[in-house]
Structure formats: C-alpha cells, structure tokens
Motif scaffolding. Structure first.
Motif, short mmCIF file in Angstrom:
data_model
loop_
_atom_site.label_atom_id
_atom_site.label_comp_id
_atom_site.label_asym_id
_atom_site.label_seq_id
_atom_site.Cartn_x
_atom_site.Cartn_y
_atom_site.Cartn_z
N ASP A 288 0.80 -1.23 0.00
CA ASP A 288 0.00 0.00 0.00
C ASP A 288 0.82 1.27 0.00
OD1 ASP A 288 -2.49 -1.15 -0.17
OD2 ASP A 288 -2.70 -1.38 2.01
N ARG A 289 2.04 1.20 -0.52
CA ARG A 289 2.88 2.40 -0.54
C ARG A 289 2.32 3.48 -1.45
NH1 ARG A 289 6.86 -1.51 -0.67
NH2 ARG A 289 8.50 -1.40 0.90
N SER B 84 5.26 13.01 -7.99
CA SER B 84 6.61 12.54 -8.30
C SER B 84 6.75 12.30 -9.80
CB SER B 84 6.85 11.24 -7.52
OG SER B 84 8.08 10.67 -7.85
N ILE B 85 7.86 12.76 -10.36
CA ILE B 85 8.20 12.47 -11.75
C ILE B 85 9.46 11.62 -11.74
CG2 ILE B 85 8.90 13.45 -13.97
CD1 ILE B 85 7.40 16.04 -13.17
N ILE B 86 9.43 10.52 -12.49
CA ILE B 86 10.59 9.63 -12.52
C ILE B 86 10.96 9.36 -13.98
CG2 ILE B 86 11.56 7.44 -11.74
CD1 ILE B 86 9.08 7.45 -9.73
N VAL C 232 14.27 -3.90 -11.27
CA VAL C 232 14.35 -2.44 -11.44
C VAL C 232 13.13 -1.74 -10.86
CG1 VAL C 232 14.77 -0.58 -13.10
CG2 VAL C 232 15.58 -2.87 -13.61
N ALA C 233 11.98 -2.39 -10.96
CA ALA C 233 10.72 -1.76 -10.55
C ALA C 233 10.74 -1.21 -9.12
CB ALA C 233 9.55 -2.73 -10.75
N PHE D 219 10.07 3.11 -4.85
CA PHE D 219 10.71 3.93 -3.80
C PHE D 219 10.61 5.42 -4.15
CE2 PHE D 219 14.73 6.17 -2.71
CZ PHE D 219 14.51 6.29 -1.34
N LEU D 220 11.00 5.76 -5.38
CA LEU D 220 11.03 7.18 -5.75
C LEU D 220 9.62 7.77 -5.86
CD1 LEU D 220 13.95 7.04 -8.34
CD2 LEU D 220 14.01 8.08 -6.06
N ALA D 221 8.63 6.94 -6.16
CA ALA D 221 7.25 7.43 -6.26
C ALA D 221 6.61 7.61 -4.89
CB ALA D 221 6.41 6.46 -7.09
N SER D 222 7.11 6.87 -3.91
CA SER D 222 6.44 6.80 -2.61
C SER D 222 6.75 8.02 -1.74
CB SER D 222 6.88 5.52 -1.88
OG SER D 222 6.58 5.63 -0.51
N GLN D 223 5.71 8.72 -1.38
CA GLN D 223 5.89 9.90 -0.53
C GLN D 223 6.27 9.48 0.89
OE1 GLN D 223 6.26 12.74 -1.67
NE2 GLN D 223 5.93 14.22 -0.03
#
Ligand code: NAD
Ligand code: MG
Length: 285
Positions: A35-36, A171-173, A255-256, A261-265
């Motif tokens: 649920d991240r 978030s932009i990745i 990789v996912a 991680f980077l998307a998760s606030q």
C-alpha cells in the motif's frame, strides 16, 4: 550456454515479449505490495513491456491506478500489462500513442487525467535505441531525430503537460541509463539523450521543488527486455549483461522497486534531483 548467457535471438523494433527466450520476469510471481501508493494515479510511458510493465505491475500492487502508453505494434503486450494491473483490482488505462509529437503527449496526459480523475506520478519510461552503428557518418537524420525525439523531446512535452495536474507530493521519474555514465561507442545518440535526461532531472527538481513535486531518475544497467533483442546483434545478446560486476543482466522485476521507492511519498519524501543506479555493480557518477 551458461546460466548468465542468453540464446542468440533477434526481433524487429520495437520488439515484443512473447518471442523472448527466456521470458522476462516482471515480478508476476514475486512482487508483494504494501500500500505504498494507495490511491495514487500514475502514467507510465511504454508500460506495455519490459521495465515499464514491471513498474505498472508493482505500482498496481502498491495500490495505484495505472495509465500507460504503447505503440500500435505492441497491442498484445499492452493487453498483458492491462490484465496484470486489472488483476489487482486497480484501474488500467492503455493508451495507444506514438509520443514523437507534442500534441500526442498532450492527449496522453489529458486522457489519463480524465480516466483516472487526476495524476500524481509521471514515469517517463519510453525509449528508443538502435545499436550496430560504429561511426557517426552512419547515423541517418531519421535515426538521430527518432532517438532524440522519443527519449528527450517527449519527456519535455509530457512533463510540461503533466505539471499543471501535479500537486505537492507528486513525483516524476525518468528512465535514464548506465549509458549516461559509461557510454557504448555504438550507442552515441542514445547515450547522449540519457546524459541529457540526468541533467534535465536535476534542473526540473530545482524548478518544481517549490511546488512540492519531486523529480528523480533511475539509471538501469543491462536489463532483459524486448528492447535488447530488437536493437542489439544476436552475438551481443548471447553475452548480454556479462560485463557487469554481478556478471549477469538484470530482470525488469529487479528495477521496478527503485521506481516504487522514488514514487512513494512515505519512503522518498526528501529525495529529489537524484539518479538512482540499478546497474549490477557499475557506478553512476
Ligand atoms: P521495452 O522495449 O520494453 O520498452 C521501451 C518502450 O518504449 C516500448 O515498449 C515502447 O512502447 C516505447 N516506445 C519506443 N518508442 C516510442 C515512441 N516513439 N512513442 C511511444 N513509445 C515508444 O524496453 P525497456 O528496456 O523496458 O525500456 C524502457 C526504458 O528503459 C527505456 O527508456 C530504455 O532506454 C531504458 N533502459 C533500458 C535498459 C535495458 O537494458 N533494457 C537499460 C537502461 C535503460
Ligand atoms: Mg514494448
């Protein structure tokens, strides 16, 4: 053949998943969400296959609704990604789009916002590479244009269209590459776009930080996706990934989690302007 080698194989670009031997691992059996990204709405370009499919699957299992783009030739791969997302009970929106013009990028963002009710995460993942070119004289206008437009211009157009929908915590990745740091001679044009993506990532993080929007990149090493048999020689495929310190290629499923991680606030609220390497051991600086 050894454990870390692949059978020689070749496909026409953009390449499909089904003919790949072995099939890539997108995390179908392994990825467990926590649920991240509950209730977040994500747009992933090139989400039909490879890294994009693994990110779509992971995001959905983390509770996100997912829109993704695919090329007309990739309808069967798009259907497979849609099924994986829909299996989680989240929304899956598949958008056929060639991102090489700005009006299409605008349309993709507009359709995502209208079908998902907003946008929180933009993953600029679609990319084009074509190896087998030793000399700059062999780079045709068409190829230079295609590489730069797909990898770089589309990233600018999509980001420009997306930012007005993104709020604090968004978030932009961007999908970069080890090629930005350790370029292969035969990937002159592609590697240059990836270095430019890193630069734009840092600059966009600076521009958008005051709005509470984080911008980062992931720099994968060699990953087993359709891009590879579609753009490398069969001889290169046999040894694909063996030059990494870990001695093998990675799978999209490996990789996912960096994109999660980077998307998760919750996990990455103070992480912006960075390039996260997932390279099997090569440095990204
Ligand atoms: P992939 O072939 O599965 O995905 C690439 C996707 O890009 C395609 O599915 C296609 O939908 C999309 N695409 C290409 N041209 C497009 C266009 N004109 N318009 C719209 N979409 C287009 O391969 P992948 O390896 O998962 O690639 C995803 C990203 O990862 C790319 O940006 C690639 O540069 C990057 N990357 C891959 C590796 C690797 O070893 N596979 C390493 C580093 C970075
Ligand atoms: Mg594809």
């Amino acid at each position: 053949m050894t454990d870390n080698s692949f059978p020689a194989q070749q496909q026409e670009p953009p390449g499909l998943t089904a003919p790949m031997d072995p099939l890539p691992d997108h995390g179908e059996e392994s990825y467990v969400g926590h649920d991240r990204l509950a209730g977040r709405r994500a747009l992933i370009t090139g989400g039909d296959s490879g890294i994009g499919r693994a990110v779509a699957l992971a995001y959905a299992r983390e509770g996100a609704h997912v829109a993704f783009t695919y090329l007309p030739e990739e309808a069967e791969d798009a259907a497979a990604t849609s099924a994986l997302v829909a299996d989680t009970g989240r929304e899956a929106v598949a958008i056929e789009a060639d991102l090489r013009d700005s009006a299409t990028c605008d349309r993709v963002v507009a359709q995502t916002v209208s079908e998902l009710g907003g946008l929180d995460i933009l993953v600029n993942n679609a990319g084009y590479q074509r190896a087998r070119t030793e000399n700059i004289e062999d780079l045709t206008d068409e190829r230079i244009e295609r590489t730069f437009t797909t990898n770089l211009s589309a990233l600018f157009w999509l980001t420009r269209a997306a930012v007005k929908h993104l709020g604090p915590g968004a978030s932009i990745i961007n999908n970069s590459s080890i090629q930005a740091f350790d370029p292969s001679t035969t990937l002159l044009d592609y590697a240059a776009t990836k270095a430019a993506i890193n630069n734009a990532t840092i600059n966009l993080a600076a521009q958008l930080g005051p709005r509470g929007i984080r911008v980062n990149a992931v720099a994968p090493g060699p990953i087993w996706t359709p891009l590879q048999p579609a753009t490398q020689t069969p001889e290169k495929i046999e040894k694909f990934g063996q030059d990494t310190p870990l001695g093998r290629a990675g799978q999209p499923a490996e990789v996912a989690p960096a994109f999660v991680f980077l998307a998760s606030q919750a996990d990455a609220s103070f992480v912006s302007g960075t390039v996260l390497g997932v390279t099997g051991g090569k440095g990204v600086f």
